[in-house]
Design an enzyme around this catalytic site. Structure first.
Site, PDB file in Angstrom:
ATOM      1  N   LYS A  19      14.963  -4.604  37.067  1.00  0.00           N
ATOM      2  CA  LYS A  19      13.796  -3.748  37.290  1.00  0.00           C
ATOM      3  C   LYS A  19      12.573  -4.217  36.512  1.00  0.00           C
ATOM      4  O   LYS A  19      11.452  -3.820  36.827  1.00  0.00           O
ATOM      5  CB  LYS A  19      14.118  -2.303  36.933  1.00  0.00           C
ATOM      6  N   ASP A  20      12.773  -5.063  35.490  1.00  0.00           N
ATOM      7  CA  ASP A  20      11.643  -5.560  34.697  1.00  0.00           C
ATOM      8  C   ASP A  20      10.987  -6.791  35.305  1.00  0.00           C
ATOM      9  O   ASP A  20       9.911  -7.204  34.853  1.00  0.00           O
ATOM     10  CB  ASP A  20      12.106  -5.908  33.276  1.00  0.00           C
TER      11      ASP A  20
ATOM     12  N   SER B  97       6.469   5.900  33.076  1.00  0.00           N
ATOM     13  CA  SER B  97       6.546   5.334  34.424  1.00  0.00           C
ATOM     14  C   SER B  97       5.660   6.095  35.403  1.00  0.00           C
ATOM     15  O   SER B  97       5.835   7.299  35.611  1.00  0.00           O
ATOM     16  CB  SER B  97       8.003   5.379  34.916  1.00  0.00           C
TER      17      SER B  97
ATOM     18  N   ARG C 204       5.764   5.666  38.577  1.00  0.00           N
ATOM     19  CA  ARG C 204       6.657   6.011  39.690  1.00  0.00           C
ATOM     20  C   ARG C 204       7.340   7.351  39.439  1.00  0.00           C
ATOM     21  O   ARG C 204       7.387   8.222  40.320  1.00  0.00           O
ATOM     22  CB  ARG C 204       7.716   4.912  39.852  1.00  0.00           C
ATOM     23  N   ARG C 205       7.882   7.521  38.240  1.00  0.00           N
ATOM     24  CA  ARG C 205       8.572   8.767  37.921  1.00  0.00           C
ATOM     25  C   ARG C 205       7.613   9.947  37.901  1.00  0.00           C
ATOM     26  O   ARG C 205       7.925  11.032  38.398  1.00  0.00           O
ATOM     27  CB  ARG C 205       9.286   8.617  36.575  1.00  0.00           C
TER      28      ARG C 205
ATOM     29  N   ARG D  38       7.333   5.536  25.310  1.00  0.00           N
ATOM     30  CA  ARG D  38       7.802   4.148  25.310  1.00  0.00           C
ATOM     31  C   ARG D  38       8.936   4.026  24.305  1.00  0.00           C
ATOM     32  O   ARG D  38       9.183   4.914  23.511  1.00  0.00           O
ATOM     33  CB  ARG D  38       6.652   3.209  24.890  1.00  0.00           C
TER      34      ARG D  38
ATOM     35  N   ASN E 151      12.956   1.964  23.137  1.00  0.00           N
ATOM     36  CA  ASN E 151      14.298   1.720  23.644  1.00  0.00           C
ATOM     37  C   ASN E 151      15.005   3.058  23.892  1.00  0.00           C
ATOM     38  O   ASN E 151      14.467   4.133  23.624  1.00  0.00           O
ATOM     39  CB  ASN E 151      15.088   0.822  22.689  1.00  0.00           C
TER      40      ASN E 151
ATOM     41  N   THR F 158      15.346   5.440  20.936  1.00  0.00           N
ATOM     42  CA  THR F 158      14.069   6.067  20.593  1.00  0.00           C
ATOM     43  C   THR F 158      13.748   7.190  21.561  1.00  0.00           C
ATOM     44  O   THR F 158      13.332   8.286  21.151  1.00  0.00           O
ATOM     45  CB  THR F 158      12.942   5.024  20.620  1.00  0.00           C
ATOM     46  N   ARG F 159      13.955   6.954  22.844  1.00  0.00           N
ATOM     47  CA  ARG F 159      13.638   7.976  23.845  1.00  0.00           C
ATOM     48  C   ARG F 159      14.539   9.201  23.694  1.00  0.00           C
ATOM     49  O   ARG F 159      14.080  10.344  23.810  1.00  0.00           O
ATOM     50  CB  ARG F 159      13.769   7.390  25.248  1.00  0.00           C
TER      51      ARG F 159
ATOM     52  N   CYS G 175       5.579  -4.225  38.822  1.00  0.00           N
ATOM     53  CA  CYS G 175       6.578  -3.188  38.597  1.00  0.00           C
ATOM     54  C   CYS G 175       5.985  -1.925  37.970  1.00  0.00           C
ATOM     55  O   CYS G 175       6.703  -0.976  37.690  1.00  0.00           O
ATOM     56  CB  CYS G 175       7.713  -3.722  37.714  1.00  0.00           C
TER      57      CYS G 175
END
Length: 286
Positions: free
Chosen positions: A76-77, A119, A121-122, A139, A141, A144-145, A230
């Site tokens: 996806k990246d 995102s 998209r989201r 933002r 990893n 972190t989220r 992306c």
């Protein structure tokens, strides 16, 4: 020995270890940790630091200049276009492509709830589902989220990332692909190597999943027709039904605009991806 260029996050290291496990006795894989632009500017929105390839360019450069033999990415990246000198040599079996709302179920979010995600998209699709929702930039990893989830009503992450890191948040609402169309390639891994390195290409060919490669190529053809970025408020998910490839795709008029969704099927996945992208471009132009 093969040197595998990869980012240094726990998820990226898992992905590289997984590729090494798939190769088995065929190769001794040693990771080469690379810091990308996206890693260095971890607090900046993706759209503000270049969008295309911010998590992959430096990893790809390590293969091109000979420091590494292959590069392991989250599919996806990847921008839709592969750099000159590299080839997308393998797409192994795909993980779960869906998104997950962590912290609160979608149906239970209160009026005006704040959902954290970086995102477009989201955001566009959640806004289509719930026009009252508000959004905050997020933002970092997966660890972190998840740690920041308590600061918001919910955060949204990829299901495959939770699975691979064996994370089990107490409240996790998995959103079906018909509710939230995933990012192109979400849940899949992509392994690149130098185009002329036949030894490595042969080793990687042995770990490719033909069905995963077929659907990822179709989704990437969709992204390429849109422009290859992306960070667009766009997504696509393809799956195989019998001998036919079925794809659902979405494109929003903008970060705050209406979402247009199309569904199609066909034997030629890449042609289907291009066709659905053109239909969405026409819809947003109108």
């Amino acid at each position: 020995m093969l040197r595998a260029a990869t980012r240094g996050s726990a998820l990226a290291r898992w992905q590289t270890a997984h590729i090494a496990e798939l190769l088995g006795r065929a190769a001794d894989v040693q990771p080469l940790l690379v810091t990308t632009t996206g890693d260095r500017l971890a607090e900046e929105p993706i759209s503000a630091i270049g969008g295309k390839g911010v998590f992959v360019k430096e990893v790809q450069a390590a293969v091109l200049d000979g420091r590494a033999d292959l590069a392991v990415h989250s599919a996806k990246d990847l921008p839709a276009a592969t750099p000159d000198g590299l080839v997308l040599a393998a797409v192994p079996g795909r993980g779960d492509p869906r998104d997950v709302l962590v912290g609160c179920r979608l149906a239970d979010l209160p009026e005006g709830a704040v959902v954290a995600t970086g995102s477009a998209r989201r955001r566009a699709q959640l806004r289509e589902l719930r026009g009252d929702l508000r959004f905050s930039e997020l933002r970092g990893n997966i660890a972190t989220r998840l740690a920041k989830a308590q600061d918001f009503d919910a955060v949204i992450v990829a299901k495959a990332a939770l699975d691979r890191l064996d994370e089990h948040p107490p409240v996790a609402d998995v959103l079906g692909c018909d509710v939230m169309v995933p990012q192109v390639g979400q849940g899949a891994l992509a392994v690149e190597c130098r185009e002329g390195d036949q030894r490595v290409r042969s080793l990687l060919a042995a770990i490719q999943d033909p069905l995963a490669r077929r659907v990822v190529d179709a989704e990437r053809a969709f992204l390429g027709t849109l422009g290859g970025d992306c960070t667009l408020p766009a997504g696509a998910h393809a799956h195989i039904r019998g001998d036919t490839l079925v794809m659902r795709a979405v494109l929003a008029d903008g970060p705050s605009g209406r979402c247009h969704v199309v569904v199609g099927e066909g034997a030629d996945g890449e042609a289907l991806g291009r066709d659905l992208a053109r239909k969405l471009l026409q819809a947003t132009a109108r």
